[in-house]
Design a protein around this motif. Structure first.
Motif, PDB file in Angstrom:
ATOM      1  N   GLU A  14       7.615 -25.172   5.749  1.00  6.08           N
ATOM      2  CA  GLU A  14       6.247 -24.940   6.207  1.00  6.08           C
ATOM      3  C   GLU A  14       5.992 -25.481   7.611  1.00  6.08           C
ATOM      4  N   GLN A  15       6.705 -26.508   8.014  1.00  4.39           N
ATOM      5  CA  GLN A  15       6.491 -27.097   9.346  1.00  4.39           C
ATOM      6  C   GLN A  15       7.136 -26.275  10.461  1.00  4.39           C
ATOM      7  N   SER A  16       8.175 -25.510  10.152  1.00 10.08           N
ATOM      8  CA  SER A  16       8.907 -24.801  11.206  1.00 10.08           C
ATOM      9  C   SER A  16       8.892 -23.284  11.071  1.00 10.08           C
ATOM     10  N   LEU A  17       8.336 -22.770  10.011  1.00 10.75           N
ATOM     11  CA  LEU A  17       8.378 -21.329   9.750  1.00 10.75           C
ATOM     12  C   LEU A  17       7.694 -20.510  10.837  1.00 10.75           C
ATOM     13  N   GLN A  18       6.509 -20.888  11.205  1.00  7.57           N
ATOM     14  CA  GLN A  18       5.758 -20.145  12.221  1.00  7.57           C
ATOM     15  C   GLN A  18       6.483 -20.169  13.565  1.00  7.57           C
ATOM     16  N   LEU A  32      15.058  -8.337  24.684  1.00  7.36           N
ATOM     17  CA  LEU A  32      15.662  -7.209  23.978  1.00  7.36           C
ATOM     18  C   LEU A  32      14.633  -6.109  23.686  1.00  7.36           C
ATOM     19  N   PRO A  33      13.908  -5.662  24.694  1.00 12.35           N
ATOM     20  CA  PRO A  33      12.847  -4.686  24.439  1.00 12.35           C
ATOM     21  C   PRO A  33      13.360  -3.315  23.997  1.00 12.35           C
ATOM     22  N   ASP A  34      14.624  -3.041  24.191  1.00  8.28           N
ATOM     23  CA  ASP A  34      15.180  -1.746  23.811  1.00  8.28           C
ATOM     24  C   ASP A  34      15.727  -1.721  22.391  1.00  8.28           C
ATOM     25  N   PHE A  35      15.495  -2.799  21.644  1.00  8.52           N
ATOM     26  CA  PHE A  35      15.984  -2.890  20.274  1.00  8.52           C
ATOM     27  C   PHE A  35      14.828  -3.089  19.307  1.00  8.52           C
ATOM     28  N   GLU A  36      14.941  -2.424  18.152  1.00  2.00           N
ATOM     29  CA  GLU A  36      14.058  -2.733  17.037  1.00  2.00           C
ATOM     30  C   GLU A  36      14.681  -3.908  16.295  1.00  2.00           C
ATOM     31  N   TYR A  37      13.878  -4.574  15.483  1.00  5.25           N
ATOM     32  CA  TYR A  37      14.436  -5.646  14.673  1.00  5.25           C
ATOM     33  C   TYR A  37      13.668  -5.805  13.382  1.00  5.25           C
ATOM     34  N   GLU A  38      14.333  -6.426  12.441  1.00  6.72           N
ATOM     35  CA  GLU A  38      13.682  -6.862  11.211  1.00  6.72           C
ATOM     36  C   GLU A  38      14.051  -8.323  11.033  1.00  6.72           C
ATOM     37  N   HIS A  39      13.075  -9.107  10.627  1.00  9.08           N
ATOM     38  CA  HIS A  39      13.302 -10.536  10.412  1.00  9.08           C
ATOM     39  C   HIS A  39      13.172 -10.767   8.915  1.00  9.08           C
ATOM     40  N   ILE A  40      14.293 -11.084   8.298  1.00 14.41           N
ATOM     41  CA  ILE A  40      14.342 -11.273   6.851  1.00 14.41           C
ATOM     42  C   ILE A  40      14.400 -12.770   6.553  1.00 14.41           C
ATOM     43  N   PHE A  41      13.414 -13.249   5.847  1.00 14.07           N
ATOM     44  CA  PHE A  41      13.384 -14.643   5.401  1.00 14.07           C
ATOM     45  C   PHE A  41      13.785 -14.671   3.929  1.00 14.07           C
ATOM     46  N   ALA A  42      14.783 -15.470   3.605  1.00 16.86           N
ATOM     47  CA  ALA A  42      15.235 -15.611   2.219  1.00 16.86           C
ATOM     48  C   ALA A  42      14.859 -17.008   1.743  1.00 16.86           C
ATOM     49  N   ASP A  43      13.848 -17.072   0.905  1.00 18.97           N
ATOM     50  CA  ASP A  43      13.337 -18.356   0.428  1.00 18.97           C
ATOM     51  C   ASP A  43      14.100 -18.822  -0.801  1.00 18.97           C
ATOM     52  N   THR A  47       9.090 -25.438  -2.689  1.00 17.57           N
ATOM     53  CA  THR A  47       8.016 -26.048  -3.475  1.00 17.57           C
ATOM     54  C   THR A  47       6.799 -26.374  -2.616  1.00 17.57           C
ATOM     55  N   ASP A  48       6.859 -26.060  -1.329  1.00 18.06           N
ATOM     56  CA  ASP A  48       5.710 -26.288  -0.448  1.00 18.06           C
ATOM     57  C   ASP A  48       4.999 -24.952  -0.217  1.00 18.06           C
ATOM     58  N   SER A  49       4.317 -24.795   0.878  1.00 12.64           N
ATOM     59  CA  SER A  49       3.562 -23.563   1.132  1.00 12.64           C
ATOM     60  C   SER A  49       4.384 -22.467   1.803  1.00 12.64           C
ATOM     61  N   THR A  50       5.696 -22.643   1.907  1.00 13.46           N
ATOM     62  CA  THR A  50       6.546 -21.634   2.547  1.00 13.46           C
ATOM     63  C   THR A  50       6.385 -20.249   1.925  1.00 13.46           C
ATOM     64  N   PRO A  51       6.424 -20.089   0.592  1.00 13.84           N
ATOM     65  CA  PRO A  51       6.271 -18.740   0.027  1.00 13.84           C
ATOM     66  C   PRO A  51       4.951 -18.066   0.406  1.00 13.84           C
ATOM     67  N   ASP A  52       3.863 -18.819   0.406  1.00 15.09           N
ATOM     68  CA  ASP A  52       2.567 -18.245   0.786  1.00 15.09           C
ATOM     69  C   ASP A  52       2.565 -17.848   2.260  1.00 15.09           C
ATOM     70  N   MET A  53       3.156 -18.669   3.093  1.00 13.64           N
ATOM     71  CA  MET A  53       3.234 -18.357   4.522  1.00 13.64           C
ATOM     72  C   MET A  53       4.081 -17.107   4.750  1.00 13.64           C
ATOM     73  N   LEU A  54       5.180 -16.963   4.006  1.00 14.68           N
ATOM     74  CA  LEU A  54       6.023 -15.777   4.147  1.00 14.68           C
ATOM     75  C   LEU A  54       5.292 -14.516   3.710  1.00 14.68           C
ATOM     76  N   ARG A  55       4.541 -14.618   2.630  1.00 12.71           N
ATOM     77  CA  ARG A  55       3.757 -13.457   2.181  1.00 12.71           C
ATOM     78  C   ARG A  55       2.746 -13.035   3.251  1.00 12.71           C
ATOM     79  N   ALA A  56       2.118 -14.010   3.885  1.00 14.23           N
ATOM     80  CA  ALA A  56       1.137 -13.713   4.931  1.00 14.23           C
ATOM     81  C   ALA A  56       1.820 -13.074   6.141  1.00 14.23           C
ATOM     82  N   LEU A  57       2.958 -13.597   6.559  1.00 14.15           N
ATOM     83  CA  LEU A  57       3.686 -13.015   7.697  1.00 14.15           C
ATOM     84  C   LEU A  57       4.114 -11.583   7.391  1.00 14.15           C
ATOM     85  N   ALA A  58       4.640 -11.353   6.196  1.00 11.87           N
ATOM     86  CA  ALA A  58       5.089 -10.011   5.820  1.00 11.87           C
ATOM     87  C   ALA A  58       3.922  -9.033   5.740  1.00 11.87           C
TER      88      ALA A  58
END
Length: 87
Positions: A14-18, A32-43, A47-58
């Motif tokens: 939760e402290q470094s995710l953002q 890299l403006p000529d590339f598309e990307y996907e950022h996949i986070f695998a949790d 036990t902290d707020s990381t899952p909620d933060m990931l849901r919000a980012l997605a």
């Protein structure tokens, strides 16, 4: 346009995710403006707020995918799992 997949395994980040999300986004925008990307986070069953933060980012950014492991598989298995979900 070519697509690059970025995989970030997570456990109680939760402290470094953002910062991680914003840094990847900035690198692609600036260098890299000529590339598309996907950022996949695998949790790894955080036990902290990381899952909620990931849901919000997605929800706000279609380039973000979140995978929620049922237990902590460790970074190597987690990355393999995320790679299997990449495009």
């Amino acid at each position: 346009m070519k697509k690059i997949s970025i995989i970030s395994p997570c456990y109680n980040e939760e402290q470094s995710l953002q910062t991680c999300y914003e840094t990847v986004k900035r690198v692609f925008a600036e260098h890299l403006p000529d590339f598309e990307y996907e950022h996949i986070f695998a949790d790894n069953c955080s036990t902290d707020s990381t899952p909620d933060m990931l849901r919000a980012l997605a929800a706000q950014d279609p380039r973000v995918k979140a995978i929620f492991n049922s237990r902590n598989f460790g970074p190597f298995r987690s990355m393999f799992n995320a790679l299997a979900s990449s495009s």
